[in-house]
Design a protein around this motif. Sequence first.
Motif, PDB file in Angstrom:
ATOM      1  N   CYS A  57      -6.081  30.355 -22.877  1.00  0.00           N
ATOM      2  CA  CYS A  57      -4.623  30.211 -22.761  1.00  0.00           C
ATOM      3  C   CYS A  57      -4.141  29.027 -23.596  1.00  0.00           C
ATOM      4  CB  CYS A  57      -4.238  29.999 -21.303  1.00  0.00           C
ATOM      5  SG  CYS A  57      -4.558  31.455 -20.293  1.00  0.00           S
ATOM      6  N   GLU A  58      -2.968  29.164 -24.130  1.00  0.00           N
ATOM      7  CA  GLU A  58      -2.391  28.126 -24.981  1.00  0.00           C
ATOM      8  C   GLU A  58      -1.649  27.090 -24.144  1.00  0.00           C
ATOM      9  OE1 GLU A  58      -0.040  30.267 -27.807  1.00  0.00           O
ATOM     10  OE2 GLU A  58      -1.799  31.022 -28.834  1.00  0.00           O
ATOM     11  N   TYR A  59      -2.311  26.563 -23.159  1.00  0.00           N
ATOM     12  CA  TYR A  59      -1.733  25.563 -22.275  1.00  0.00           C
ATOM     13  C   TYR A  59      -2.851  24.635 -21.826  1.00  0.00           C
ATOM     14  CZ  TYR A  59      -0.074  23.411 -18.000  1.00  0.00           C
ATOM     15  OH  TYR A  59       0.241  22.509 -17.039  1.00  0.00           O
ATOM     16  N   PHE A  60      -2.575  23.351 -21.843  1.00  0.00           N
ATOM     17  CA  PHE A  60      -3.548  22.383 -21.353  1.00  0.00           C
ATOM     18  C   PHE A  60      -2.897  21.505 -20.308  1.00  0.00           C
ATOM     19  CE2 PHE A  60      -4.649  22.931 -25.877  1.00  0.00           C
ATOM     20  CZ  PHE A  60      -5.838  23.597 -25.691  1.00  0.00           C
ATOM     21  N   HIS A  61      -3.568  21.331 -19.221  1.00  0.00           N
ATOM     22  CA  HIS A  61      -3.132  20.353 -18.235  1.00  0.00           C
ATOM     23  C   HIS A  61      -3.957  19.101 -18.488  1.00  0.00           C
ATOM     24  CE1 HIS A  61      -2.052  18.393 -14.517  1.00  0.00           C
ATOM     25  NE2 HIS A  61      -3.332  18.139 -14.357  1.00  0.00           N
ATOM     26  N   ILE A  62      -3.331  18.110 -19.099  1.00  0.00           N
ATOM     27  CA  ILE A  62      -3.996  16.832 -19.335  1.00  0.00           C
ATOM     28  C   ILE A  62      -3.306  15.827 -18.429  1.00  0.00           C
ATOM     29  CG2 ILE A  62      -4.559  15.050 -21.013  1.00  0.00           C
ATOM     30  CD1 ILE A  62      -4.406  17.186 -23.176  1.00  0.00           C
ATOM     31  N   PRO A  63      -4.047  15.183 -17.544  1.00  0.00           N
ATOM     32  CA  PRO A  63      -3.410  14.307 -16.564  1.00  0.00           C
ATOM     33  C   PRO A  63      -2.661  13.145 -17.211  1.00  0.00           C
ATOM     34  CG  PRO A  63      -5.794  14.042 -16.509  1.00  0.00           C
ATOM     35  CD  PRO A  63      -5.503  15.172 -17.436  1.00  0.00           C
ATOM     36  N   PHE A  64      -1.522  12.851 -16.635  1.00  0.00           N
ATOM     37  CA  PHE A  64      -0.722  11.707 -17.070  1.00  0.00           C
ATOM     38  C   PHE A  64      -1.475  10.433 -16.707  1.00  0.00           C
ATOM     39  CE2 PHE A  64       2.618   8.539 -16.386  1.00  0.00           C
ATOM     40  CZ  PHE A  64       3.231   8.584 -17.614  1.00  0.00           C
ATOM     41  N   GLN A  65      -1.541   9.502 -17.626  1.00  0.00           N
ATOM     42  CA  GLN A  65      -2.273   8.259 -17.404  1.00  0.00           C
ATOM     43  C   GLN A  65      -1.363   7.060 -17.644  1.00  0.00           C
ATOM     44  OE1 GLN A  65      -5.724   8.194 -16.488  1.00  0.00           O
ATOM     45  NE2 GLN A  65      -5.217  10.323 -16.157  1.00  0.00           N
ATOM     46  N   SER A  66      -1.811   5.929 -17.212  1.00  0.00           N
ATOM     47  CA  SER A  66      -1.078   4.689 -17.446  1.00  0.00           C
ATOM     48  C   SER A  66      -1.018   4.401 -18.945  1.00  0.00           C
ATOM     49  CB  SER A  66      -1.772   3.529 -16.735  1.00  0.00           C
ATOM     50  OG  SER A  66      -1.185   2.310 -17.109  1.00  0.00           O
ATOM     51  N   GLY A  67       0.079   3.813 -19.376  1.00  0.00           N
ATOM     52  CA  GLY A  67       0.219   3.402 -20.769  1.00  0.00           C
ATOM     53  C   GLY A  67      -0.163   1.957 -20.985  1.00  0.00           C
ATOM     54  N   ASN A  68      -0.930   1.410 -20.062  1.00  0.00           N
ATOM     55  CA  ASN A  68      -1.299   0.003 -20.114  1.00  0.00           C
ATOM     56  C   ASN A  68      -2.823  -0.103 -20.187  1.00  0.00           C
ATOM     57  OD1 ASN A  68      -2.260  -2.543 -18.694  1.00  0.00           O
ATOM     58  ND2 ASN A  68      -0.081  -3.007 -19.014  1.00  0.00           N
ATOM     59  N   ASP A  69      -3.333  -0.689 -21.258  1.00  0.00           N
ATOM     60  CA  ASP A  69      -4.786  -0.777 -21.448  1.00  0.00           C
ATOM     61  C   ASP A  69      -5.487  -1.508 -20.304  1.00  0.00           C
ATOM     62  OD1 ASP A  69      -4.676   0.658 -23.799  1.00  0.00           O
ATOM     63  OD2 ASP A  69      -4.719  -1.114 -25.087  1.00  0.00           O
ATOM     64  N   GLU A  70      -4.883  -2.553 -19.786  1.00  0.00           N
ATOM     65  CA  GLU A  70      -5.508  -3.302 -18.698  1.00  0.00           C
ATOM     66  C   GLU A  70      -5.635  -2.446 -17.437  1.00  0.00           C
ATOM     67  OE1 GLU A  70      -7.643  -6.055 -16.862  1.00  0.00           O
ATOM     68  OE2 GLU A  70      -7.059  -6.137 -18.974  1.00  0.00           O
ATOM     69  N   ILE A  71      -4.607  -1.674 -17.136  1.00  0.00           N
ATOM     70  CA  ILE A  71      -4.673  -0.793 -15.960  1.00  0.00           C
ATOM     71  C   ILE A  71      -5.701   0.310 -16.182  1.00  0.00           C
ATOM     72  CG2 ILE A  71      -3.374   0.911 -14.615  1.00  0.00           C
ATOM     73  CD1 ILE A  71      -0.958  -0.964 -14.876  1.00  0.00           C
ATOM     74  N   LEU A  72      -5.740   0.882 -17.375  1.00  0.00           N
ATOM     75  CA  LEU A  72      -6.757   1.897 -17.671  1.00  0.00           C
ATOM     76  C   LEU A  72      -8.165   1.321 -17.508  1.00  0.00           C
ATOM     77  CD1 LEU A  72      -5.114   3.604 -20.757  1.00  0.00           C
ATOM     78  CD2 LEU A  72      -5.488   4.640 -18.509  1.00  0.00           C
ATOM     79  N   LYS A  73      -8.340   0.083 -17.924  1.00  0.00           N
ATOM     80  CA  LYS A  73      -9.635  -0.584 -17.762  1.00  0.00           C
ATOM     81  C   LYS A  73      -9.963  -0.761 -16.288  1.00  0.00           C
ATOM     82  CE  LYS A  73     -12.141  -4.704 -19.242  1.00  0.00           C
ATOM     83  NZ  LYS A  73     -12.031  -5.976 -19.988  1.00  0.00           N
ATOM     84  N   GLN A  74      -8.982  -1.205 -15.490  1.00  0.00           N
ATOM     85  CA  GLN A  74      -9.200  -1.370 -14.050  1.00  0.00           C
ATOM     86  C   GLN A  74      -9.493  -0.036 -13.371  1.00  0.00           C
ATOM     87  OE1 GLN A  74      -5.736  -3.396 -12.515  1.00  0.00           O
ATOM     88  NE2 GLN A  74      -6.118  -5.220 -13.760  1.00  0.00           N
ATOM     89  N   MET A  75      -8.914   1.046 -13.898  1.00  0.00           N
ATOM     90  CA  MET A  75      -9.155   2.383 -13.359  1.00  0.00           C
ATOM     91  C   MET A  75     -10.498   2.952 -13.840  1.00  0.00           C
ATOM     92  SD  MET A  75      -5.291   3.883 -13.901  1.00  0.00           S
ATOM     93  CE  MET A  75      -5.593   5.521 -13.269  1.00  0.00           C
ATOM     94  N   LYS A  76     -11.176   2.196 -14.727  1.00  0.00           N
ATOM     95  CA  LYS A  76     -12.463   2.620 -15.303  1.00  0.00           C
ATOM     96  C   LYS A  76     -12.360   3.982 -16.009  1.00  0.00           C
ATOM     97  CE  LYS A  76     -15.332   0.133 -11.931  1.00  0.00           C
ATOM     98  NZ  LYS A  76     -14.643  -1.058 -11.869  1.00  0.00           N
ATOM     99  N   ARG A  77     -11.302   4.124 -16.785  1.00  0.00           N
ATOM    100  CA  ARG A  77     -11.075   5.388 -17.482  1.00  0.00           C
ATOM    101  C   ARG A  77     -11.981   5.574 -18.705  1.00  0.00           C
ATOM    102  NH1 ARG A  77      -9.482   7.739 -13.406  1.00  0.00           N
ATOM    103  NH2 ARG A  77      -7.283   8.097 -13.068  1.00  0.00           N
ATOM    104  N   GLY A  78     -12.424   4.498 -19.312  1.00  0.00           N
ATOM    105  CA  GLY A  78     -13.324   4.634 -20.453  1.00  0.00           C
ATOM    106  C   GLY A  78     -12.616   4.874 -21.779  1.00  0.00           C
ATOM    107  N   TYR A  79     -11.306   4.750 -21.802  1.00  0.00           N
ATOM    108  CA  TYR A  79     -10.540   4.882 -23.032  1.00  0.00           C
ATOM    109  C   TYR A  79      -9.317   3.991 -22.916  1.00  0.00           C
ATOM    110  CZ  TYR A  79      -8.187   8.176 -19.940  1.00  0.00           C
ATOM    111  OH  TYR A  79      -7.577   8.755 -18.858  1.00  0.00           O
ATOM    112  N   ASP A  80      -8.677   3.722 -24.063  1.00  0.00           N
ATOM    113  CA  ASP A  80      -7.456   2.924 -24.051  1.00  0.00           C
ATOM    114  C   ASP A  80      -6.263   3.821 -24.375  1.00  0.00           C
ATOM    115  OD1 ASP A  80      -7.581   3.292 -26.809  1.00  0.00           O
ATOM    116  OD2 ASP A  80      -8.184   1.243 -27.232  1.00  0.00           O
ATOM    117  N   MET A  81      -5.080   3.224 -24.356  1.00  0.00           N
ATOM    118  CA  MET A  81      -3.851   3.986 -24.563  1.00  0.00           C
ATOM    119  C   MET A  81      -3.846   4.670 -25.934  1.00  0.00           C
ATOM    120  SD  MET A  81       0.115   2.748 -24.482  1.00  0.00           S
ATOM    121  CE  MET A  81      -0.048   1.779 -25.957  1.00  0.00           C
TER     122      MET A  81
END
Length: 89
Positions: A57-81
């Motif tokens: 299907c031509e649709y992707f559900h990609i979860p919305f994430q924080s736009g803040n690198d520090e918060i992404l780091k605290q969330m242990k996301r493994g990527y930056d903005m």
Amino acid sequence: LPGFASDGSGRRLWTFSDLLRKVSGCPGIERIRFATSHPRYFTRRLVDTLAELPEVCEYFHIPFQSGNDEILKQMKRGYDMRRYLGIID
């Protein structure tokens, strides 16, 4: 296709791309939809696979994430903005 941990793990014999290719070749499969792929594992290989398979299907559900690198780091996301924006662009 829920519940598959995606393309990034080197501990699997199959990647999500492999699974999609196998499923797309099954008789009677007209459409493939999956819930999400964690942005960390949304690879070029996966994007190419999705583009090549007409059943996906031509649709992707990609979860919305924080736009803040520090918060992404605290969330242990493994990527930056910047990496996340590159994935969804």
